[in-house]
Every structure is written in C-alpha cells, then in structure tokens.
Design an enzyme around this catalytic site. Structure first.
Site, PDB file in Angstrom:
ATOM      1  N   ASP A   5       0.882  -1.159   0.000  1.00 17.40           N
ATOM      2  CA  ASP A   5       0.000   0.000   0.000  1.00 17.40           C
ATOM      3  C   ASP A   5       0.926   1.217   0.000  1.00 17.40           C
ATOM      4  OD1 ASP A   5      -1.635   2.130   0.591  1.00 17.40           O
ATOM      5  OD2 ASP A   5      -2.406   1.326   2.475  1.00 17.40           O
ATOM      6  N   LYS A  66       3.433  11.112  -3.641  1.00 17.85           N
ATOM      7  CA  LYS A  66       2.370  10.473  -4.428  1.00 17.85           C
ATOM      8  C   LYS A  66       1.536  11.503  -5.187  1.00 17.85           C
ATOM      9  CE  LYS A  66      -1.307   7.048  -3.655  1.00 17.85           C
ATOM     10  NZ  LYS A  66      -1.880   6.173  -2.618  1.00 17.85           N
ATOM     11  N   GLU A 163      -6.915   0.767  -4.914  1.00 20.73           N
ATOM     12  CA  GLU A 163      -6.975   0.671  -3.450  1.00 20.73           C
ATOM     13  C   GLU A 163      -8.330   0.140  -2.977  1.00 20.73           C
ATOM     14  OE1 GLU A 163      -5.768   4.619  -2.424  1.00 20.73           O
ATOM     15  OE2 GLU A 163      -3.696   4.229  -3.021  1.00 20.73           O
ATOM     16  N   ASP A 185     -13.372   5.442   2.518  1.00 20.07           N
ATOM     17  CA  ASP A 185     -11.972   5.582   2.931  1.00 20.07           C
ATOM     18  C   ASP A 185     -11.712   6.986   3.475  1.00 20.07           C
ATOM     19  OD1 ASP A 185      -9.231   5.766   3.164  1.00 20.07           O
ATOM     20  OD2 ASP A 185      -8.769   4.973   1.182  1.00 20.07           O
TER      21      ASP A 185
END
Ligand code: AMP
Length: 601
Positions: A5, A66, A163, A185
């Site tokens: 992850d 990211k 994800e 999330d």
C-alpha cells in the site's frame, strides 16, 4: 510475493503467511512506514529515520510525493506553498536536493526500496513480485509512473490494483459471485468513496467521489478550536499550535475507546490548560464533518445510478473510520452493518497481499482473481493498410468484443483476417500477431456480406479471434497469445511511438480512408454505367459522369485527402439522379434515397 500500500503519508507491506495475510514489521516493530524521503549531503533516509528532518531540513525532506506522480510541474498549482526548490529548466517535476535533482519516480522508488528491504529482512528471502495499490482515480500516467518507480526499486510488479479493490479483496468479497460494494476511505487528510461492482471475479469501479481535503485532521482542528474558544485563546505561536493539534488528535483517538478523555497542555508561555471532552460533545462538535462525507456518497450513488438498497456491503478503510460516530452514522445511512473488523489502516495492504499470493501461483486457477488489463490495443487490418482497433488498450480482461465487416469486391468468397497489436494506425507500424482466412463466403455484391469478427481475451491474456459470415454461419477461428513475447520495454516503446506519431497517423488514416471511398465509388459507378447507362442516361449525362470519374481518378493520385473527398462528393452528387432512376427501374422501394455506390444491382 508481497502486497504494497504505497500511501501519500504512510506505506505498508504485507504478505500471506501460513495462509493468512500479515502486515510485515521493521526491526523496531513498526508496520506503518512514513512515505518520507530525506536527501542529505551524505545520506538518504527513508521512513521513520527521515521524520526528524521534516522540521530541521524541510527543503530536502520530501513528503506526499504520491501527489506528484505522473504529473508535470504545471499540474501542481500549490507549488509555491511547498518548501522545495523545483528545477526551472523543464516542465517535468524535478526537485533540487543535496543529492541532486530528484524526480518523483525516483523518490517513490526510494520508498519502495525501503519496503522491499523491510519485507526481505522480515521474510528472510528475496521477493519474487509485488502487487502495488493505486487510487481508483489514478490515470494512465500516474499508474505508469508507479510501475516505473517499482521497476527502479528492483521490484517485479505482478499487478497494480485499485486501493478500494484491494480493500474489498481483504474482506474476501472477491469470493462472492456478484455484488455491489461501497468502499468508504477516510484517512488523515482525504476522503474517498468508491462503488465497486463484482461480476464474475472482476471488480469494476462504477463511480468514485470524495473530498481532497477532508479527513481525521479536520476533527483534530475542531477540537483545537473548542479548546481555544473555551480558554479564550486568540493568538498562538507555531509551536503551541502544533502542541494543541497533537493533544487534540490524542483526545480524538482516546474517545474511540473511552466515553471521555482528558489532557493537560503546557503552552510555551508557561500557561497550563486542563481540558476534558466527552463523546457526546465531540460527536455534536463534528457532526457536520461526518455529514460532509455523505454528500460525496450520494453523488457517487447517483453517478452509478444506484439506490442505497442496492449496496451489498460497506468496507471501512482509513484510520479515521475508527471514530464511533462515523461508524454509526454510515451504518444508519446505508441501513446495513459495516465491514470493519480488519485494521482500517492495514486493509488495503492486506488485500494487496492476498492478490499477490494468488498471482504468484499459490492458488488454483479458479481462485485466481481476474483483474488484469490489456497492455496494447488489438485489431484487424482493413483496406488501405489501416488497423481497425477492436479491443482498446487498458480494457479489463477477460473481454469479448465483436465488429462487423464486409466484402470489398463483387463475388468475393474469401476474406483474409490479419490480427494486429499496437496503437498506431498503419499495419506496418503495428505488430502482426496472426493471419487467417475465412473461406466459403457465398458470392454476393461488394458490401452485402456481413462478417462478424469477434476478439476474445481470456483471463490469462490468451486471445482468440473468430470470423463468421452471418448469412451462411460459416466460421473460422484462431488462437494467439497477444501479450506474451513482448517485453515491457517493447510495450513502452510502442506506446511512446504512438503518442509521438499521433498527428502523422491521423493524416495517413484520413488519406487512406478518402482513397478507399474514392476508389469504391469509381468502381460502383463504372459498374452501373457498363450495365445500365444506355437506357437510363443521355449522352451528355454519361460524358458528365465520365469526366467526374476522371477528375476523381486524378485526385486519387494527388495524395491530398481534401481534394479526393471533394471529387468523391462531386461524383456522388452527380450520380444521385442516376441512382434514383436505377431504383425506379428495377430495385425495391426500400433502396430509395441512397446514392449509387450504396445500391446493389
Ligand atoms: P490514515 O491516513 O488512514 O493513516 O488515517 C489517519 C487518521 O486516522 C488520523 O487522523 C488519525 O488521528 C486517525 N486515527 C487513527 N487512529 C484512530 C482512532 N483510534 N480513533 C480515531 N481516529 C484515529
């Protein structure tokens, strides 16, 4: 094989051990590795070891890389607010550090290297491959950048998966036959909701929505404001602000387990604040923040054209979903129990590990998850040496697509099917995969036969192509292996070429298509003139049509698509009344209104 992850703030690595997905820990027992890299003059530090440099040397300590992946400098509008020195020379993102210019792919690869090392130490062996997770909204460039970072880190990427899909896999939802699931999330700073549909082992992302700046941090901030308000604090030093946030976060997290929480905050001026908070007050204080997550859910449901009742499960991901009022309000909204018994910080990595385990060949074929995509488009050769794409690149496999083609010549009884792979428009620029011939087509006039060409790729990437003439049901097929035999480099090269040559290819296709249309109308008109001109046309009309044919023939040699199209149109217009007369004479009512090249004699 491991699952990774690769998060914005933290990253995790997991693997299946004795049949159970397990988060791997470093020598100090840490499982969450901060996604931070420090590029000092003499050393590079990653993860916890880089944390302390955030306050002492922010310029060389890169966080949240990211957010830069797959982007150019002009994409990053908040650049000015960042502590980094960007290289001005190109639009590519390059950060000036003590270790020289660093591209986001390199920075990301340093994080991945750290995770790889951690896993290899923890597992006492080399990693054979990794499944890496990316947000569902990541585009091609962002996914490719992630893959490149992994390659640079020496990782063999088994697959990139979304994800939310990984979260669903962690709960074993892939073992069900069908279903529609919501992945909720809520992390420290972002909120994402995804709606996934499971169909025959494939998760399709139906909709995603969210809030780029909504997360656990906002709940901390709400507590900070309450402390300030109750203690009539108006001004705070930077240091005190940080202290207040840390205490607020602690209170918030304690309220997950306890009905009330207490803390004592020492401010830099010597002032001591005693503050206690109970769940009820906290829930009321932050009720609006919870509601803020409901709006994106409604939008996602709306985009996917789904009602609340059609949701079969809700998976909770991200540390902030531990808050009890989030759990109760989301449960009330969906009127369903939540899937929340796995650690919400780990669920994505655990799912990725399960997927890696399957892909590394540890499970039977039936259990293998089918989540791959085709790396390059697949198609057939058409007239003029062009490629007609049938399955476009990045399509999820398994997949089947069909398209109808027709014959070019009167009485044509065979058709050659040339199967190609690549993004370019011309056959000569694509990779030839196979050639076969469909025979025994009943003789008909050009354009009358209907030949359905079906491309089917199974879960292993095996392509079979079938061609069937629909009136006779005569069928021929062939099996090819499209993605094997091409290295990743060859695939990237083909993609780069297709981007670079896109304009040139468009022109070639326009010219080729114009030529085909021109040639076909000449053929059809000439044919009609030979058979019927005497009885239906005056000599003047025949001469007119013939000189229009000559002008079009000359245009065909010019390589100018506009000129060819113009003369094709002229000839078409000029023969419209001829076509009408032909129809009146002998052809059925149904053909009325078509120009001559569309009429079958
Ligand atoms: P993530 O980005 O998924 O790591 O989530 C981090 C967020 O989860 C932070 O805002 C944390 O304060 C929050 N968090 C972690 N543990 C808890 C907890 N026990 N109760 C409430 N929030 C938590």
């Amino acid at each position: 094989a491991v699952g990774i992850d690769l998060g914005t703030t933290n990253s995790l690595v997991a693997s299946v051990q004795s049949g159970l997905p397990t988060i791997l820990k470093d020598a100090n027992g840490n499982s969450l590795i901060p996604s931070i890299v420090y590029y000092g003059q003499n050393n590079i530090k990653v993860g916890h070891e880089a944390l302390s440099y955030l306050s002492t040397d922010a310029k060389n300590t890169i966080v949240s890389v990211k957010r830069f992946m797959g982007h150019t400098k002009s994409d990053i509008q908040y650049r000015e607010s960042l502590p980094y020195a960007f290289d001005d020379d190109s639009d590519d993102i390059q950060i000036k550090t003590e270790q020289g210019l660093k591209h986001p792919i390199e920075i990301s690869s340093d994080i991945l290297k750290k995770l790889k090392d951690l896993a290899e130490v923890s597992l006492c062996g080399e990693i054979t491959g990794a499944v890496i997770t990316v947000p569902a909204y990541f585009d091609d460039a962002q996914r490719q950048a992630t893959k490149d970072a992994a390659k640079l880190a020496g990782l063999n990427v088994l697959r990139l998966i979304n994800e939310p899909t990984a979260a669903a896999v962690a709960y074993g939802l892939d073992q069900k036959k069908e279903g529609t699931f919501v992945i909720y999330d809520l992390g420290g700073g972002t909120f994402e909701v995804s709606i996934l549909k499971l169909h025959k082992g494939i998760f399709e992302v139906l909709a995603t929505n969210g809030h780029p700046h909504l997360g656990g941090d906002d709940f901390d901030q709400a507590i900070v404001e309450l402390i300030k308000h109750e203690n009539k604090i108006t001004q705070l030093s930077h240091e005190d602000k940080r202290a207040l946030i840390t205490h607020a976060k602690c209170l918030k997290e304690n309220l997950t387990n306890d009905a009330s929480a207490k803390t004592v905050i020492k401010l830099s001026g010597g002032q001591e604040i005693e503050f206690s908070l109970d769940r009820d007050t906290f829930f009321k204080l932050t009720h609006d923040l919870v509601q803020k997550t409901i709006q994106p859910i409604r939008r996602a449901l709306n985009d996917a054209q789904l009602s609340i009742d059609s949701i079969d499960g809700i998976v909770m991901v991200g540390g902030a979903t531990r808050m009890m009022h989030i759990q109760s309000e989301i449960k009330a909204f969906f009127k369903k129990d939540l899937l929340n018994d796995l650690n919400p910080d780990e669920v994505v990595a655990l799912g990725a590990a399960r997927q890696a385990y399957s892909l590394a060949g540890n499970k039977s074929d039936q259990d293998l998850l089918l989540l791959d995509v085709t790396p390059l488009s697949l198609g057939v050769e058409t007239m003029g040496g062009l490629v007609e794409k049938i399955i476009h690149r990045n399509s999820t496999i398994p997949i089947a697509k069909a398209q109808e083609f027709t014959t070019y010549k009167d009485g044509q009884t065979a058709m050659s099917i040339h199967v190609l792979q690549g993004e370019r428009e011309r056959v000569s620029d694509c990779r030839s995969l196979a050639n076969f011939t469909l025979t025994d087509i009943p003789p008909m006039v050009a354009g009358a036969a209907k030949i359905r060409v079906t491309f089917q790729i199974d879960a292993d990437g095996l392509l079979s192509v079938a061609a069937k003439e629909l009136s006779s049901n005569k069928e021929t097929s062939i099996t090819v292996k499209p993605s094997y035999g091409l290295s990743e480099d060859q695939i990237s090269n083909m993609l780069i070429q297709s981007f670079e040559k896109a304009d040139e290819d468009k022109k070639i296709r326009a010219l080729s298509e114009a030529k085909i249309e021109g040639e076909q109308i000449i053929l059809a008109v000439q044919n009609a003139l030979d058979k019927n001109s005497n009885k239906l046309l005056t000599q003047k009309e025949i001469t007119g049509i013939q000189s229009a044919i000559q002008r079009l023939s000359a245009a065909l040699n010019s390589n100018n698509p506009n000129l060819i199209t113009e003369h094709t149109k002229n000839l078409n217009t000029l023969t419209e009344s001829f076509a009408a007369k032909l129809m009146d004479e002998s052809v059925s009512q149904a053909l009325r209104g078509k120009s001559i090249d569309k009429v079958n004699f």
